[in-house]
Structure formats: structure tokens, C-alpha cells
Design a protein around this motif. Structure first.
Motif, mmCIF file in Angstrom:
data_model
loop_
_atom_site.group_PDB
_atom_site.id
_atom_site.type_symbol
_atom_site.label_atom_id
_atom_site.label_comp_id
_atom_site.label_asym_id
_atom_site.label_seq_id
_atom_site.Cartn_x
_atom_site.Cartn_y
_atom_site.Cartn_z
ATOM 1 N N PRO B 313 0.834 -1.207 0.000
ATOM 2 C CA PRO B 313 0.000 0.000 0.000
ATOM 3 C C PRO B 313 0.865 1.253 0.000
ATOM 4 C CG PRO B 313 0.085 -0.970 2.186
ATOM 5 C CD PRO B 313 0.846 -1.890 1.290
ATOM 6 N N ARG B 314 0.386 2.295 -0.671
ATOM 7 C CA ARG B 314 1.090 3.575 -0.658
ATOM 8 C C ARG B 314 0.405 4.487 0.337
ATOM 9 N NH1 ARG B 314 4.276 3.562 -4.892
ATOM 10 N NH2 ARG B 314 4.747 5.762 -4.681
ATOM 11 N N LEU B 315 1.141 5.499 0.777
ATOM 12 C CA LEU B 315 0.542 6.468 1.689
ATOM 13 C C LEU B 315 -0.516 7.265 0.938
ATOM 14 C CD1 LEU B 315 3.615 7.885 3.619
ATOM 15 C CD2 LEU B 315 1.614 6.835 4.664
ATOM 16 N N THR B 316 -1.730 7.258 1.445
ATOM 17 C CA THR B 316 -2.775 8.052 0.809
ATOM 18 C C THR B 316 -3.472 8.897 1.868
ATOM 19 O OG1 THR B 316 -4.152 6.095 1.012
ATOM 20 C CG2 THR B 316 -3.300 6.586 -1.181
ATOM 21 N N GLY B 317 -4.110 9.945 1.420
ATOM 22 C CA GLY B 317 -4.760 10.867 2.338
ATOM 23 C C GLY B 317 -5.910 10.201 3.072
ATOM 24 N N ALA B 318 -6.067 10.539 4.352
ATOM 25 C CA ALA B 318 -7.180 10.007 5.144
ATOM 26 C C ALA B 318 -7.714 11.126 6.017
ATOM 27 C CB ALA B 318 -6.731 8.820 5.973
ATOM 28 N N HIS B 327 -4.465 -0.713 2.544
ATOM 29 C CA HIS B 327 -5.437 -0.906 1.482
ATOM 30 C C HIS B 327 -6.870 -0.661 1.944
ATOM 31 C CE1 HIS B 327 -2.536 -1.929 -1.408
ATOM 32 N NE2 HIS B 327 -2.174 -3.068 -0.869
ATOM 33 N N LEU B 328 -7.092 -0.734 3.253
ATOM 34 C CA LEU B 328 -8.427 -0.429 3.758
ATOM 35 C C LEU B 328 -8.811 0.997 3.398
ATOM 36 C CD1 LEU B 328 -8.187 -1.962 7.324
ATOM 37 C CD2 LEU B 328 -9.652 -2.749 5.472
ATOM 38 N N ASN B 329 -7.771 1.811 3.207
ATOM 39 C CA ASN B 329 -7.990 3.224 2.944
ATOM 40 C C ASN B 329 -7.908 3.567 1.457
ATOM 41 O OD1 ASN B 329 -8.346 5.940 3.955
ATOM 42 N ND2 ASN B 329 -6.211 6.293 3.348
#
Lengths: 319, 341
Positions: B313-318, B327-329
């Protein structure tokens, strides 16, 4: 009384160049079968020396000067060195902070565990290995058969500590003393081991003395708590009593200085000064110079433990 | 938010152990003897603003100390860059870097090991500023006294040796030594971990005072979640050399997004919760020599799905100020094919 461990008036002194230093001063407590006692204190409070004194592991210039250590009704201090050696690792066992202090780095885990079994019991090596394997299973080590063939350096820190605990369990001891046994481990591994220790106490009925500086650990693990300061137990009670309603100003101060209980960024209440040197204890109450509640009487008269169920060693306990 | 003063951009750090001659000879026969590489940091990006305290949290082997050392210029990154006000921090020949590395100062865990036992504390404090001519030579003694007072010790202690101090006092000296260099950024690597709780509270209070008075910018590296919450503005959670979650402290503690962060919180024994079952994270931290494929946390994660085993998974905005690598995000834990179907 069916106390598995009954310590009465334990006093340990160390001879120094000056006067003798009393590292453990008239310490008394009992632990029933299947209970966990948390022995809490800061460095220099005498909590580890208490553990070593119970195990009969105090060497010159130290000496257990007085007191009784009753395990299943038998006084360990009355035993000869030879008989004490038979007790150690058998009826009473100890787990240390650093598992590499316990484990021999050049022997396979199975070999040293089998050796520990056969010191106290006559059996074939194959049977001893079976015992070892069972002990490894109890502490939640996956594929214990393989681990028996491993050398300590092939295991992770958490696994090593589990092996050390398994070794302590080999003879189903009545009393286990654990000295900062999870302090060096990561929180996730510590959580796993604490969960297993709790189960062990419940299932095997061993009485466990859990020595630590971490109030968080004892408050979630222990049934009873003794707080030590400068060689004495200054407060004792059930874990809930001591954590929720501390009565000694020192216990209160310790709990107050835990950041988790305060709003982030705010000044933490702090105990002024630092732990006193045992060779230069102040007169009266040893906590007086750091105590916010101290009065004149504290400077001269040491607070007494009345031994009739009083739980606080203080002239002015909190209500 | 103000422009970041410290930029850590896509930093990776690998340590390679080359086999010795004997190993290479044996390797010729057995086919082994290859170099072993540890991925201590993988693609870490962090920006720190002026006056901000950023917490770096993780278990042993997660790369938090390596990150601190890269920022302090002790290790050069294998990839990526660290810049302080636009200038790269790399130990290279030339005067410029001398200047830069003094602007990041480190405070270590063990004040017994980090102070020279044979040097008077005042000398220890004066050594750096004198060499780098930060304080005019006539004023060194006076400056050291002021520093000692600033960290809550007496100026007269300058003539004492480290063994005359308690652990907490030594850590104050270590803080004074770092401040003596008038740094832009402080790196505190487990700076209160070896202190007793009552002393730890004193040192934390001192740090918060200094921070307010001097406007310190700091990386606060620790495994202790409650300490980090108390002193940090933002917190980065690391696992196996990667950043898994980054969020303002209050948001992170109120609502951890990454399963690892949540599990970490659940396994910390805290006062006040009463006796309880520990919700332990299963399994152990994998080896950074041979990290698992996909998401590094998937073998221990209760929520892992097929996608986690193959795709990292890559860092994504939350949220406005937070990112999470899970990956949940970013579309669910099932494989893409399944999600599409």
C-alpha cells in the motif's frame, strides 16, 4: 494458611566501606496460589534485591540479615546450601530481564532445558526433551519441536524470553519471581507475554512475584501491588485499591507523573528531587525531603507499619 | 502551515554486509556467500515545520533510530535527500556541511554512555561551541553556566564530573550540550526511556519549557506512546522501515486508521484501565533482510485480504492532515480483479 509464598521481615544488608547499607528493610508480604503480586519501585528501591533475597542469591558483601521466606510452609532461609540448590529452579524459579543471562549461548535450547529437567528429576534425556517441548508449548512458542534444536542466537528477543519463562516452568514451581521480565521487549511482544503469564497463574496455580518499575504493567496484570521506596514497602493493597485510591504520597506522585493520565502538552506533576542514596537516608521518613505532606513528625519519627492490616507506611496518608 | 524547515524526501537507507574471504570461498562451493542487505528505511517522506515536534514511533527494528541518524547527518541516505532550509544534510568534504550538521543536534537514550566520564561537564558543553566558534572564546565559561541554569542545574556544576550526577541530571546535561550548538533541529532518540517515571516527568517538563521558550523544532523518537502523545504535535508510526501512518497527535490517538497503529495502542498496558486481557498482536516483527511481499504488516494483520499479500500500500490521504498506508484506505483489501467484478 495456604499461601504459596510468605515473606516475613526480610532484611538484606550490604557491607560497604562505610556503614552497612540496608537495601531491603523489614519487607513482608504473602502471595496466594495462582495470584500475581506486583512489586513496584524505582531504581534503587530494593525491589530486585528482594527478589534475589527470596531466591537465596545474595553474595558477599551482601547478606540476608533477618526474616523468613516460607514457600509452601517451608522456610528457605533455614535450608542448607545444598537443599536450597535443590529448591532453586524446582519449587522456586526466577526469570530475569535479559534472557541471555539465563540461556547458555553455546547450547541448543533443547539440550539446556533437558539438562535443567534432569538436575532435579531422574529421567532419560528423551523424556526430558518431551518435558521441555511441553513447557515451550505452554508459553505459546510455535513449532516447539524445531525450537528445541535452535541455538539462543537464532531466536528473537521475545522468543528468548519465552524460553526463559518456559525453563522457569519446567518443574511446575510454587513460586515464580520475574524481575523486569518484559522491560526489554517491544510492546506488542510484551502484550503477548503478559497475556500468557496471566493464563499461567490461573492454570498452574503458581504464585508469581512480578517485579517492575512500570505501573501500567502491574495495574493490568497484578492482583495485588506492593510499592517499595528506599528498601521498604510503603504501600500495599489490591491492584485496584493502590491504583485507584493511592494513600501514600509517593504512590500518588508516581501515578501523577504518568503522561497518559494528563492532557497532552500540560506540565506533568513531578516528584521533586531524586531517589535518596541508601547510605545517606534522612532521619524519620525516607520520603520526607520529597513529600508535599511532610510535617515535623516526619523529620524525626520513622512511620511504623502496625502490621494489623494497615496498608500505608506514612504519618499523613491520603484519604 | 508554514513552509517546512526540515524536508525528508523519499529517503531509503540500506545496510549491506559483504561476506568475508572465508565466506566467499565457502560460498563458491555451496552457492552462498552473497552480500546481505538490510532495508532499514524504505522511501520515507516527512516534512517538519518550524517549531513543530514530530513524534516517530515504532517497535525495535522499524528504522526509527536510523531515520534520526540520517537526519542528524550521521548516516548518508542510500536514496532520497534530507534538506534543512533547502540545504542538503550530507556529510561531505568542505566547510558548508560542517555548519549544517551542527544545526541538527542529537540527544541519546543513555546519558551514562553519551557523556565522557573523564571530562568536566563544563568542558563537555564547551567543546562543540568552541570548535565551531559559536560563542566568542572569552564568554564560553559564562555561556556554559547560563546553559546549565537553563536546564535546571546549578551553574557551579560545570566543574563536576558526570559520575557526580544522577541519571536525570545527566540527561539534563545532554540536553544542554545539544542546545549549546544553537541547533535548528533537535533529534531525541529515546531520550527519556532509561529514566524512572518520576524523573521522566521532570525531564519531559523541562523539554516542554525549553520548547516553548526557544521555539524548538524536534524529532522525538520513542517507543512510548503515552510520552509521545504528551509532547508531540504530529506522530509518524513506522513499521519495518516504512511509514505506515502520519497524523496530528490528537487525531491519531482518538482514531487510529492503520491496523498496526490500532494494535499497538491495544497492547500498551496503561494505568487506569483495570485488569484486563491483552489484545496482543500475533506473531513477530519480520526480518528487514527479507521483508514479506505486499504490505509488510499483512502476516500479523487481522484485516488482511488477498491484495495485501501482493501489493504494497502507498501512503494516501485520510483526512486533511493525515495519511495512512493501508489498502483499507485505498479501495479495499481484495484484489483489484475481485473489486472490479
Amino acid at each position: 494458611m495456604n499461601a504459596a509464598l510468605d515473606v516475613q521481615g526480610l532484611t538484606t544488608r550490604f557491607a560497604t566501606r562505610g556503614d552497612a547499607v540496608t537495601a531491603v528493610n523489614d519487607v513482608s508480604f504473602t502471595v496466594q496460589k495462582g495470584r500475581i503480586l506486583g512489586l513496584v519501585g524505582e531504581s534503587g528501591s530494593g525491589k530486585s534485591v528482594t527478589g534475589f533475597s527470596i531466591m537465596g542469591l545474595i553474595d558477599a558483601p551482601g547478606e540476608v540479615a533477618a526474616g523468613k521466606v516460607m514457600v509452601d510452609g517451608q522456610d528457605l532461609r533455614a535450608l542448607s546450601d545444598e537443599d536450597m540448590r535443590k529448591m532453586r529452579g524446582n519449587r522456586v524459579a526466577m526469570v530475569f530481564q535479559d534472557p541471555m543471562m539465563t540461556l547458555n549461548p553455546v547450547l541448543r535450547v533443547g539440550d539446556q532445558m533437558a539438562m535443567a529437567v534432569r538436575v532435579h528429576r531422574k529421567m532419560s534425556k528423551a523424556a526430558a526433551l518431551k518435558e521441555a517441548q511441553r513447557a515451550l508449548e505452554t508459553v505459546g512458542i510455535p513449532s516447539p519441536e524445531e525450537r528445541l534444536r535452535a541455538y539462543p542466537h537464532q531466536l528473537s528477543g521475545g522468543m528468548r524470553q519465552r524460553v526463559a519463562i518456559a525453563m522457569a516452568l519446567l518443574h511446575r514451581p510454587s513460586v515464580i519471581i520475574a524481575d523486569e521480565a518484559t522491560t526489554a521487549l517491544d510492546v506488542s511482544i510484551q502484550g503477548q507475554i503478559l497475556a500468557e503469564v496471566r493464563d499461567l497463574a490461573d492454570q498452574t496455580g503458581a504464585a508469581i512475584v512480578w517485579i517492575t518499575h512500570d505501573l501500567g504493567v502491574v495495574s493490568s496484570l497484578a492482583d495485588d501491588i506492593c510499592v517499595m521506596y528506599a528498601g521498604r514497602i510503603v504501600e500495599r493493597g489490591t491492584a485496584q485499591q493502590v491504583i485507584d485510591h493511592p494513600r501514600h504520597p509517593y504512590t500518588q506522585g508516581l501515578l501523577d507523573s504518568i503522561p497518559a493520565l494528563h492532557e497532552p502538552g500540560k506540565h506533568l506533576p513531578q516528584i521533586p528531587g531524586s531517589t535518596p542514596q541508601l547510605s545517606r537516608l534522612p532521619q524519620g521518613c525516607p520520603f520526607r525531603p520529597r513529600c508535599p505532606r511532610a510535617t515535623e513528625i516526619c523529620a524525626t519519627v520513622p512511620p511504623a507499619d502496625t502490621k494489623d492490616g494497615q496498608t500505608v507506611l506514612c504519618h499523613h496518608p491520603l484519604e | 502551515m508554514t513552509d517546512p524547515i526540515l524536508k525528508i524526501e523519499n529517503v531509503s537507507k540500506r545496510f549491506t554486509r559483504w561476506p568475508g574471504m572465508a565466506e566467499r570461498l565457502v560460498g563458491k562451493i555451496t552457492g552462498g556467500g552473497k552480500p546481505v542487505t538490510v532495508h532499514a528505511l524504505s522511501d520515507v517522506t516527512l516534512h517538519v515545520s518550524q517549531g513543530e515536534v514530530l513524534g516517530i514511533v515504532g517497535e525495535s527494528g522499524c528504522g526509527k533510530s536510523t531515520l534520526g541518524r540520517v537526519v542528524a547527518g550521521i548516516y548518508a541516505p542510500s536514496d532520497g535527500s534530507v534538506t534543512l532550509k533547502g540545504d542538503p544534510i550530507v556529510r561531505e568534504h568542505g566547510n558548508r556541511i560542517d555548519k549544517l550538521t551542527t544545526q541538527v543536534q542529537m540527544i541519546h537514550q543513555d546519558p551514562f554512555a553519551s557523556l565522557n566520564p573523564r571530562m568536566k561537564v563544563g568542558e563537555t558543553l564547551a567543546e562543540g561551541p568552541r570548535y565551531h566558534r559559536i560563542i566568542p572564546s572569552g564568554k564560553v565559561r559564562e555561556g556554559m553556566r547560563e546553559l546549565l541554569e537553563k536546564v535546571g542545574l546549578e551553574g557551579a556544576y560545570a566543574d563536576r564530573l558526570p559520575h557526580q550526577f544522577s541519571g536525570g541530571q545527566r540527561q539534563r546535561v545532554a540536553i544542554a550540550r545539544a542546545l549549546a550548538m544553537k541547533p535548528e533541529v533537535l533529534v531525541l532518540d529515546e531520550a527519556v526511556a532509561s529514566l524512572d517515571v518520576s524523573i521522566q516527568a521532570q525531564v519531559l517538563n523541562l523539554f516542554m519549557d525549553l520548547r516553548r521558550d526557544l521555539g524548538l523544532t524536534a524529532l522525538f523518537i520513542s517507543h512510548d506512546l503515552s510520552v509521545v502523545r504528551h509532547v508531540c504535535d504530529r506522530v509518524a508510526i513506522m513499521y519495518l522501515g516504512r511509514l505506515v501512518e502520519l497524523a496530528p497527535a490528537d487525531e491519531l490517538y482518538a482514531d487510529p486508521k492503520h491496523p498496526y497503529t490500532a494494535a499497538l495502542f491495544a497492547s500498551v498496558p496503561t494505568v487506569g484501565t483495570g485488569k484486563r486481557k491483552f489484545e496482543a498482536i500475533k506473531g513477530e516483527i519480520p526480518s528487514p533482510i527479507n521483508p514479506p511481499p505486499g504490505c509488510a504488516f499483512h502476516p500479523r494483520c487481522p484485516l488482511a485480504g488477498p491484495r495485501c499479500r501482493v501489493e504494497a500500500p502507498r501512503l494516501t490521504g485520510a483526512g486533511p492532515a493525515r495519511t495512512v498506508a493501508c489498502h483499507l484506505n485505498d479501495g479495499g483489501v481484495d484484489t483489484k480483479a475481485e473489486t472490479a467484478a
